[in-house]
Design a protein around this motif. Structure first.
Motif, PDB file in Angstrom:
ATOM      1  N   UNK A  29      15.339  61.387   9.225  1.00 23.04           N
ATOM      2  CA  UNK A  29      15.801  61.117   8.128  1.00 23.04           C
ATOM      3  C   UNK A  29      16.683  61.385   7.074  1.00 23.04           C
ATOM      4  N   UNK A  30      16.725  62.517   7.236  1.00 26.74           N
ATOM      5  CA  UNK A  30      18.166  63.563   6.117  1.00 26.74           C
ATOM      6  C   UNK A  30      19.136  62.661   6.425  1.00 26.74           C
ATOM      7  N   UNK A  31      19.573  62.721   8.253  1.00 26.70           N
ATOM      8  CA  UNK A  31      20.852  62.420   8.618  1.00 26.70           C
ATOM      9  C   UNK A  31      21.410  60.907   8.374  1.00 26.70           C
ATOM     10  N   UNK A  32      20.320  60.270   8.900  1.00 26.42           N
ATOM     11  CA  UNK A  32      20.092  58.523   8.172  1.00 26.42           C
ATOM     12  C   UNK A  32      20.344  58.221   7.415  1.00 26.42           C
ATOM     13  N   UNK A  33      20.052  58.785   6.083  1.00 25.99           N
ATOM     14  CA  UNK A  33      20.495  58.856   5.157  1.00 25.99           C
ATOM     15  C   UNK A  33      21.370  59.195   4.209  1.00 25.99           C
ATOM     16  N   UNK A  34      22.139  60.420   5.086  1.00 20.58           N
ATOM     17  CA  UNK A  34      24.061  61.000   4.456  1.00 20.58           C
ATOM     18  C   UNK A  34      24.803  60.003   5.389  1.00 20.58           C
ATOM     19  N   UNK A  35      24.121  59.063   6.393  1.00 22.08           N
ATOM     20  CA  UNK A  35      25.094  57.916   7.239  1.00 22.08           C
ATOM     21  C   UNK A  35      25.054  56.645   6.189  1.00 22.08           C
ATOM     22  N   UNK A  36      24.268  56.768   5.134  1.00 20.61           N
ATOM     23  CA  UNK A  36      24.453  55.481   4.312  1.00 20.61           C
ATOM     24  C   UNK A  36      23.323  54.353   4.956  1.00 20.61           C
ATOM     25  N   UNK A  37      22.066  54.543   5.474  1.00 16.74           N
ATOM     26  CA  UNK A  37      21.495  54.185   6.445  1.00 16.74           C
ATOM     27  C   UNK A  37      21.616  53.012   6.855  1.00 16.74           C
ATOM     28  N   UNK A  38      21.035  52.287   7.523  1.00 13.12           N
ATOM     29  CA  UNK A  38      21.570  51.382   8.743  1.00 13.12           C
ATOM     30  C   UNK A  38      22.706  50.170   8.544  1.00 13.12           C
ATOM     31  N   UNK A  39      23.557  50.428   9.749  1.00 14.99           N
ATOM     32  CA  UNK A  39      25.020  49.696   9.297  1.00 14.99           C
ATOM     33  C   UNK A  39      23.817  47.999   8.838  1.00 14.99           C
ATOM     34  N   UNK A  40      25.454  47.374   7.989  1.00 16.74           N
ATOM     35  CA  UNK A  40      24.452  45.849   7.249  1.00 16.74           C
ATOM     36  C   UNK A  40      25.333  45.156   7.671  1.00 16.74           C
ATOM     37  N   UNK A  41      24.762  44.055   8.498  1.00 12.39           N
ATOM     38  CA  UNK A  41      25.883  43.229   9.404  1.00 12.39           C
ATOM     39  C   UNK A  41      24.654  41.808   8.856  1.00 12.39           C
ATOM     40  N   UNK A  42      25.049  41.334   8.503  1.00 11.01           N
ATOM     41  CA  UNK A  42      24.514  39.543   9.275  1.00 11.01           C
ATOM     42  C   UNK A  42      23.299  39.325   9.912  1.00 11.01           C
ATOM     43  N   UNK A  43      22.202  39.092   9.866  1.00 10.87           N
ATOM     44  CA  UNK A  43      20.589  38.905  10.411  1.00 10.87           C
ATOM     45  C   UNK A  43      20.701  40.139  10.857  1.00 10.87           C
ATOM     46  N   UNK A  44      20.533  40.921  10.949  1.00 12.70           N
ATOM     47  CA  UNK A  44      20.675  42.802  11.300  1.00 12.70           C
ATOM     48  C   UNK A  44      21.878  42.603  12.613  1.00 12.70           C
ATOM     49  N   UNK A  45      22.269  41.522  13.172  1.00 12.99           N
ATOM     50  CA  UNK A  45      22.886  41.751  14.735  1.00 12.99           C
ATOM     51  C   UNK A  45      23.531  42.827  15.275  1.00 12.99           C
ATOM     52  N   UNK A  46      23.548  43.312  15.853  1.00 12.90           N
ATOM     53  CA  UNK A  46      24.037  45.047  16.204  1.00 12.90           C
ATOM     54  C   UNK A  46      23.516  46.158  15.300  1.00 12.90           C
ATOM     55  N   UNK A  47      23.486  45.811  13.763  1.00 11.99           N
ATOM     56  CA  UNK A  47      22.738  46.841  13.384  1.00 11.99           C
ATOM     57  C   UNK A  47      22.519  47.938  14.125  1.00 11.99           C
ATOM     58  N   UNK A  48      21.306  47.760  14.831  1.00  8.00           N
ATOM     59  CA  UNK A  48      20.803  48.628  15.205  1.00  8.00           C
ATOM     60  C   UNK A  48      21.662  49.455  16.800  1.00  8.00           C
TER      61      UNK A  48
END
Length: 298
Positions: A148-167
């Motif tokens: 969790x800490x590192x995900x927060x440090x990275x700014x969370x999940x990458x925000x693409x439309x429909x979350x497509x390829x965000x994962x």
């Protein structure tokens, strides 16, 4: 999905059920689980996912106060020993910020459609990225476990439309310290025909194209950030293969998604990727134009 989580053999977890102002009776569905103090329910005042699915994910990242985070989805299934295996891996590889369970695709009735390839138990960032390209990866979000800490440090999940390829992009960025992978298939990713992974409407395809374009920008930056003079010969080779596979995947996605674009935007897209030398020949471009014409005349 809630049944599969509630039956986990590893019991030290908690679940936040987040209702994105859904018209479905989410609270009613969840009520039987809320007697378990590990489960809690919240509801957004306004729907977030209709504008940005990832904004809802990142709201939950901000709320998370545990060491690890899983962004579970509503129709997938976890093996009862999913968390037990992940816990063991986290103790063996405490320095990694990302763990991944091997997955398989199931249909709306629960029948297995396709299974993941076998990842290395511990993969470097480059090994992880090339395995995604080469071994028949099942791409989803809920089989990943993030620090969790590192995900927060990275700014969370990458925000693409429909979350497509965000994962995929988020995982690539979180793999800096390597990735720990289970050998057993512990997760069922459902492709039911009604979720966004299955829909091929024109507006959905257009958004998927935008997401693919944004991912191309981010992947180009990520690949370009590796200092080749500091890499081993093997890693230099891996990086070159990753770069080529990324180009091939992007061209394939242009053929799948960009054909839904209006003429001017499609023309601009072809010019952009031709300038980047993503096409092997003019014949590839001609085929894309034929696909565009077919899409808009049928």
């Amino acid at each position: 999905m809630l049944d599969s989580i509630s039956m986990q053999t590893f019991a030290d977890f908690k679940v936040v059920i987040s209702d994105d102002c859904s018209p479905e009776p989410i609270r009613e569905i969840c009520e039987p689980y809320l007697s378990d103090e590990r489960f809690s329910y919240r509801r957004n005042i306004e729907n977030m996912g209709g504008k940005s699915l990832v904004s809802h994910w990142n709201l939950l990242v901000d709320l998370c106060d545990t060491e690890y985070l899983i962004m579970a989805s509503d129709d997938d299934v976890y093996s009862k020993d999913f968390l037990e295996h992940i816990d063991k891996l986290s103790n063996i590889y405490p320095d990694v910020d990302l763990l991944r369970a091997r997955a398989q695709i199931i249909d709306g009735e629960g029948y297995v459609v396709r299974q993941d390839g076998m990842y290395l138990e511990h993969a470097s960032q480059l090994e992880f990225m090339i395995q995604y390209e080469q071994i028949g990866n099942v791409a989803c979000i809920a089989n990943y476990v993030f620090k969790t800490k590192e995900l927060k440090n990275n700014g969370g999940f990458v925000d693409y439309p429909l979350a497509w390829k965000s994962d995929t992009m988020t995982a690539n960025l979180m793999a800096t310290n390597g990735v720990a992978n289970t050998k057993d298939i512990l997760f069922d990713f459902r492709v039911s025909g009604i979720n966004i992974s299955s829909i091929e409407r024109k507006d959905v395809l257009q958004k998927k194209y935008i997401a693919s374009y944004m991912k191309d920008v981010d992947m180009t930056t990520l690949i370009g950030g590796f200092k080749q003079e500091l890499l081993s010969k093997r890693d230099v080779y891996l990086l070159s293969v990753i770069s080529q596979k990324h180009i091939e995947r992007t061209v394939s996605e242009i053929g799948c998604f960009a054909v839904a674009l209006p003429f001017v935007r499609f023309f601009d897209a072809i010019k952009h990727f031709n300038k980047k030398r993503y096409f092997k020949s003019k014949y590839e471009i001609i085929l894309l134009w034929k696909k565009w014409l077919y899409f808009h005349t049928h």
